[in-house]
Design a protein around this motif. Structure first.
Motif, PDB file in Angstrom:
ATOM      1  N   UNK A 206      11.038  19.670   5.965  1.00 15.60           N
ATOM      2  CA  UNK A 206      11.184  21.081   5.579  1.00 15.60           C
ATOM      3  C   UNK A 206       9.982  22.192   6.603  1.00 15.60           C
ATOM      4  N   UNK A 207       8.781  21.570   6.954  1.00 17.86           N
ATOM      5  CA  UNK A 207       7.872  21.878   7.539  1.00 17.86           C
ATOM      6  C   UNK A 207       8.271  22.142   8.986  1.00 17.86           C
TER       7      UNK A 207
ATOM      8  N   UNK B 290      11.095  34.723  10.238  1.00 13.60           N
ATOM      9  CA  UNK B 290       9.590  34.729  10.579  1.00 13.60           C
ATOM     10  C   UNK B 290       8.918  35.828   9.625  1.00 13.60           C
ATOM     11  N   UNK B 291       9.575  36.905   8.763  1.00 11.35           N
ATOM     12  CA  UNK B 291       8.900  37.618   8.122  1.00 11.35           C
ATOM     13  C   UNK B 291       8.536  37.247   6.866  1.00 11.35           C
ATOM     14  N   UNK B 292       9.140  36.095   6.219  1.00 14.44           N
ATOM     15  CA  UNK B 292       8.920  35.729   5.082  1.00 14.44           C
ATOM     16  C   UNK B 292       7.764  34.958   4.896  1.00 14.44           C
ATOM     17  N   UNK B 293       7.299  34.886   3.424  1.00  9.12           N
ATOM     18  CA  UNK B 293       6.290  33.898   2.770  1.00  9.12           C
ATOM     19  C   UNK B 293       7.071  32.853   2.438  1.00  9.12           C
ATOM     20  N   UNK B 294       6.670  31.658   2.790  1.00  5.56           N
ATOM     21  CA  UNK B 294       7.419  30.480   2.388  1.00  5.56           C
ATOM     22  C   UNK B 294       6.604  29.524   1.300  1.00  5.56           C
ATOM     23  N   UNK B 295       7.296  29.344   0.115  1.00  5.22           N
ATOM     24  CA  UNK B 295       6.580  28.352  -0.670  1.00  5.22           C
ATOM     25  C   UNK B 295       7.020  26.940  -0.709  1.00  5.22           C
ATOM     26  N   UNK B 296       6.280  25.975  -0.762  1.00  8.66           N
ATOM     27  CA  UNK B 296       6.632  24.716  -0.885  1.00  8.66           C
ATOM     28  C   UNK B 296       5.827  23.708  -1.733  1.00  8.66           C
ATOM     29  N   UNK B 297       6.332  23.251  -2.812  1.00 14.91           N
ATOM     30  CA  UNK B 297       5.358  22.432  -3.761  1.00 14.91           C
ATOM     31  C   UNK B 297       5.868  21.026  -4.095  1.00 14.91           C
ATOM     32  N   UNK B 298       5.240  20.074  -3.778  1.00 19.21           N
ATOM     33  CA  UNK B 298       6.006  18.709  -4.368  1.00 19.21           C
ATOM     34  C   UNK B 298       4.855  17.628  -4.141  1.00 19.21           C
TER      35      UNK B 298
ATOM     36  N   UNK C  39       4.431  28.140  -8.754  1.00 21.35           N
ATOM     37  CA  UNK C  39       4.388  26.527  -8.672  1.00 21.35           C
ATOM     38  C   UNK C  39       5.795  25.807  -8.837  1.00 21.35           C
ATOM     39  N   UNK C  40       6.694  27.025  -9.327  1.00 22.12           N
ATOM     40  CA  UNK C  40       8.074  26.489  -9.465  1.00 22.12           C
ATOM     41  C   UNK C  40       9.037  27.191  -8.144  1.00 22.12           C
ATOM     42  N   UNK C  41       8.014  27.960  -7.285  1.00 22.95           N
ATOM     43  CA  UNK C  41       9.122  28.658  -6.349  1.00 22.95           C
ATOM     44  C   UNK C  41       9.077  27.762  -5.273  1.00 22.95           C
ATOM     45  N   UNK C  42      10.190  27.681  -4.400  1.00 23.44           N
ATOM     46  CA  UNK C  42      10.412  26.877  -3.263  1.00 23.44           C
ATOM     47  C   UNK C  42      11.376  27.799  -2.186  1.00 23.44           C
ATOM     48  N   UNK C  43      10.712  27.757  -0.887  1.00 22.27           N
ATOM     49  CA  UNK C  43      11.538  28.676  -0.055  1.00 22.27           C
ATOM     50  C   UNK C  43      10.952  29.839   0.373  1.00 22.27           C
ATOM     51  N   UNK C  44      11.792  30.842   1.214  1.00 21.02           N
ATOM     52  CA  UNK C  44      11.535  31.942   1.435  1.00 21.02           C
ATOM     53  C   UNK C  44      11.433  32.964   0.327  1.00 21.02           C
TER      54      UNK C  44
END
Length: 268
Positions: free
Chosen positions: A5-6, A14-22, A118-123
């Motif tokens: 994913x990374x 480019x303008x998003x804040x990206x979340x990833x938890x795993x 903690x339950x958010x993933x993606x842009x």
């Protein structure tokens, strides 16, 4: 874990804040670069982050800030490690905090906002007003609430002789190593080995070796099956008080207190 994913997703918008938890599992994340700054939080174990010239030891309940454009690889110490990542676009006007690497303890305020994500993933983009406001406030809080960066890193050796010596120290961490014996083993004089550490790493052998042992203990302390006394022995210490006092000087708390403060509580 989607270990790619990374490389493919973080910078896609480019303008998003990206979340990833795993859960990390045994995943090794190969060297890579982001165009966004990375907030990396861990629990359940120690994560090693290697840049071109340093190895960072990120303990549970702490986070590391990795600026944009810093090449880094990530190694979990345990299959139980959980990583929580937020990636932020930065402008040239961003403060100095966001332009330097650092490891910091997580305070309650930052922790509460992290719980929201903690339950958010993606842009997360600006049109998602509530989510975006939370993560944007989260970013602003980082520089407002942090103390000094903790020095939980060791320089990477560049001299081939020293690379072999440090590999040996790491692989034989359960033994106590003295400079004269180590120098003799690698066919060097005491003085030449001392100078090699100072020249290549900018620190003495004893400073490097002491920190290496303490940083290794952070991994052992995550395993409740080991007593503090057993951990001291596993690091080559013949005296529990010596280990405990050395740990306290570097980490600011005793091993038993550190262990108590690092239970996992942000479950998936």
């Amino acid at each position: 874990m989607n270990s790619k994913y990374y490389l493919t997703e973080v910078d896609k918008v480019p303008e998003s804040i990206y979340c990833y938890h795993d859960l990390m599992g045994e995943t090794f994340i190969e060297p890579h670069i982001h165009e966004k700054g990375q907030f990396l939080y861990t629990e359940g174990g120690v994560v090693h982050i290697k840049t071109n010239n340093r190895t960072y030891y990120l303990p549970a309940r702490h986070y590391m800030w990795i600026p944009p454009g810093i090449k880094h690889a990530i190694y979990p110490s345990s299959p139980k490690v959980i990583m929580r990542n937020l990636y932020f676009p930065l402008t040239e006007r961003a403060s100095i905090f966001y332009k330097k690497e650092g490891i910091y303890p997580v305070n309650n305020l930052v922790m509460e906002l992290l719980l929201f994500t903690k339950n958010w993933n993606g842009d997360i983009i600006k049109s998602q007003e509530t989510k975006y406001a939370i993560v944007n406030a989260f970013k602003a809080l980082l520089e407002q609430t942090v103390p000094q960066s903790l020095h939980l890193e060791l320089p990477q050796p560049t001299d081939r002789r020293l690379i072999h010596i440090i590999d040996y120290l790491t692989n034989h961490i359960h033994q106590e190593h003295l400079l004269p014996e180590l120098a003799s083993k690698f066919s060097m004089t005491d003085k030449s080995l001392y100078r090699l550490f100072k020249k290549d790493l900018g620190m003495s052998f004893i400073s490097y070796y002491t920190q290496l042992r303490v940083f290794k203990s952070l991994e052992y302390l995550m395993n409740p099956d080991y007593t503090i006394s057993e951990i001291a022995n596993m690091l080559g210490y013949s005296s529990l008080p010596t280990f405990s006092n050395t740990f306290s000087k570097i980490m600011g708390k005793r091993p038993s207190d550190y262990r108590k403060s690092n239970e996992i509580y942000l479950v998936s």
